[in-house]
Design an enzyme around this catalytic site. Structure first.
Site, PDB file in Angstrom:
ATOM      1  N   GLY A 156      -2.269   7.558  -1.405  1.00 55.20           N
ATOM      2  CA  GLY A 156      -3.251   8.614  -1.668  1.00 55.20           C
ATOM      3  C   GLY A 156      -4.428   7.951  -2.345  1.00 55.20           C
ATOM      4  O   GLY A 156      -4.853   6.886  -1.915  1.00 55.20           O
ATOM      5  N   SER A 183       0.762   1.653  -0.208  1.00 50.95           N
ATOM      6  CA  SER A 183      -0.688   1.855  -0.333  1.00 50.95           C
ATOM      7  C   SER A 183      -1.103   1.968  -1.809  1.00 50.95           C
ATOM      8  O   SER A 183      -0.995   0.979  -2.541  1.00 50.95           O
ATOM      9  CB  SER A 183      -1.102   3.071   0.483  1.00 50.95           C
ATOM     10  OG  SER A 183      -2.495   3.123   0.639  1.00 50.95           O
ATOM     11  N   ALA A 184      -1.524   3.145  -2.284  1.00 48.70           N
ATOM     12  CA  ALA A 184      -1.880   3.285  -3.694  1.00 48.70           C
ATOM     13  C   ALA A 184      -0.707   2.892  -4.603  1.00 48.70           C
ATOM     14  O   ALA A 184      -0.901   2.319  -5.678  1.00 48.70           O
ATOM     15  CB  ALA A 184      -2.312   4.722  -3.990  1.00 48.70           C
ATOM     16  N   HIS A 229      -3.786  -1.929   3.477  1.00 48.06           N
ATOM     17  CA  HIS A 229      -4.574  -1.532   4.663  1.00 48.06           C
ATOM     18  C   HIS A 229      -5.591  -2.621   5.026  1.00 48.06           C
ATOM     19  O   HIS A 229      -6.697  -2.304   5.473  1.00 48.06           O
ATOM     20  CB  HIS A 229      -5.343  -0.223   4.427  1.00 48.06           C
ATOM     21  CG  HIS A 229      -4.503   0.982   4.115  1.00 48.06           C
ATOM     22  ND1 HIS A 229      -3.952   1.773   5.078  1.00 48.06           N
ATOM     23  CD2 HIS A 229      -4.131   1.533   2.937  1.00 48.06           C
ATOM     24  CE1 HIS A 229      -3.282   2.773   4.503  1.00 48.06           C
ATOM     25  NE2 HIS A 229      -3.372   2.641   3.208  1.00 48.06           N
ATOM     26  N   GLU A 242      -1.773  -3.254   7.788  1.00 48.46           N
ATOM     27  CA  GLU A 242      -0.858  -2.121   7.985  1.00 48.46           C
ATOM     28  C   GLU A 242       0.353  -2.589   8.792  1.00 48.46           C
ATOM     29  O   GLU A 242       0.194  -3.123   9.893  1.00 48.46           O
ATOM     30  CB  GLU A 242      -1.584  -0.985   8.703  1.00 48.46           C
ATOM     31  CG  GLU A 242      -2.635  -0.336   7.816  1.00 48.46           C
ATOM     32  CD  GLU A 242      -3.351   0.829   8.483  1.00 48.46           C
ATOM     33  OE1 GLU A 242      -3.140   1.062   9.690  1.00 48.46           O
ATOM     34  OE2 GLU A 242      -4.127   1.508   7.788  1.00 48.46           O
TER      35      GLU A 242
END
Lengths: 252, 252
Positions: A103, A136-137, A173, A209
């Site tokens: 997020g 990710s985050a 990413h 990714e």
């Protein structure tokens, strides 16, 4: 007993570290989190985990986020409890394993600070050795700082220092420059190079990714479907193949 | 005299504002800054400007950056002096016009704070009415905050609040979602929507490369080669054509 060994010997602390850091939850052509299912299940099973503590703070709708995350974990045979439905600090102290989803990295880190969870999670993972899974985050905050996130700075956290579970930075990413693009904004590589300009020495691992970093004690290995790109101050970026030993990044 | 009018009447203050905010310096198919030459020259000529104060802090090599910027301005008949070759605060106080170029927004804003220039530039532009030209990072810092920059947070500024020359946010280098992309990172629109989630009310103007916002007192008009996209909390994003009156964004 663990506590005293922790303070006396850094190696004992690090020997307990078990991390799985995903570039992203979504990868083209795969269901949510599915490309990493084998690695996630292996890590949780080896540690006899039955319930994973989920941290949804990177998105605004925690309940909706929980419903999304429960599905794959249940399918794999694990329960999921979200930290937003309980006393957060107590939940961390009791957690068998932690999963922090993606997020906005700034929102996630600010919330971790607001709720006094940064030190608590660091201790639970490095001292008590519970498995940590980030995506990710959730991968950004697992590193020493969020200086190499791609996210928009929508809120102002009290610091960019983060959980410091590994002593380097990750760019999730990660995207290679698109030579055919007409866009004139900086490429990802240029942005990372700007970060390195600000540091005396530093490493940034660009996880494409589908790429995943697995850390077990003082050993780090690149896993997943695709290679990574490693940026070191003063050196040319280098390609890292799946299966490569990256343990040297763990030396502070 | 100006000082007392400034404090007594907000409208007098705003009537002096003269801004040209560029999405980017580089636009596909155009020389550096050239697509905005007419608007830049008009603004400087109308104000009898002979020398522009250049602020190169968004990039690390100030001297090299100055050489690049001097070229188009000299061609158009203006001298350029860089703030890094003089006492910064004095330079702002004496400036006939200010140009802040692109690079990293976090590095730029942190340097402006470190050198106590945030309030000084705000006053010089809003109170004394000198022209302000910003591009990319220089446009980000001209707005009320840098919450909607695309840049990597390579350094930690003491605040995300910025020069506050306009009471809304801009996202420079705005890119439309690419439906054909296999990349799973958030689109620009998703990132801006995450920012709006954090605010009770807010406007974000997404300036595509080649779009420019011209502000004269309490009037704002979209200029340049291409339209913009406006994001307002709780509403559907709307397209803004070149030539549109955007003065309503200036109402706080």
């Amino acid at each position: 007993m663990i506590s005293s060994r922790y303070h006396l010997d850094g190696l004992v602390k690090m020997a307990k570290r078990q991390l799985l850091l995903l570039s992203s939850s979504n990868v083209h052509g795969h269901e949510y989190l599915e490309y990493a299912a084998k690695d996630i299940c292996e890590l949780l099973t080896l540690n006899n985990v039955s319930t994973v503590l989920f941290v949804p703070y990177a998105l605004s709708n925690h309940e909706e986020y929980l419903k999304k995350v429960e599905q794959p974990f249940r399918r794999w045979g694990f329960q999921v409890e979200s930290i937003h439905n309980q006393n957060p600090l107590e939940a961390v102290k009791q957690a068998e394993a932690i999963f922090i989803g993606g997020g906005n990295t700034f929102r996630l880190l600010k919330t971790l600070y607001d709720l006094n969870l940064v030190e608590a999670i660091n201790e639970r993972v490095l001292k008590n050795g519970i498995p940590y899974i980030g995506s990710s985050a959730g991968t950004n905050v697992a590193t020493r700082s969020i200086h190499t996130t791609n996210d928009m700075p929508i809120v102002y956290p009290p610091s960019f220092d983060s959980l410091n579970l590994v002593p380097f930075n990750i760019n999730p990413h990660y995207q290679d420059p698109d030579d055919g693009s007409k866009h004139k904004g900086e490429t990802r590589e240029e942005r990372i190079m700007q970060y390195l300009e600000e540091k005396d020495s530093s490493h940034v691992l660009g996880l494409r990714e589908g790429a995943t970093l697995s850390v077990n004690g003082n050993t780090a290995v690149l896993k997943g479907l695709i290679g990574a790109r490693l940026f070191i101050k003063g050196q040319k970026p280098r390609e890292i193949d799946v299966g490569s030993d990256l343990s040297y990044l763990l030396k502070e």
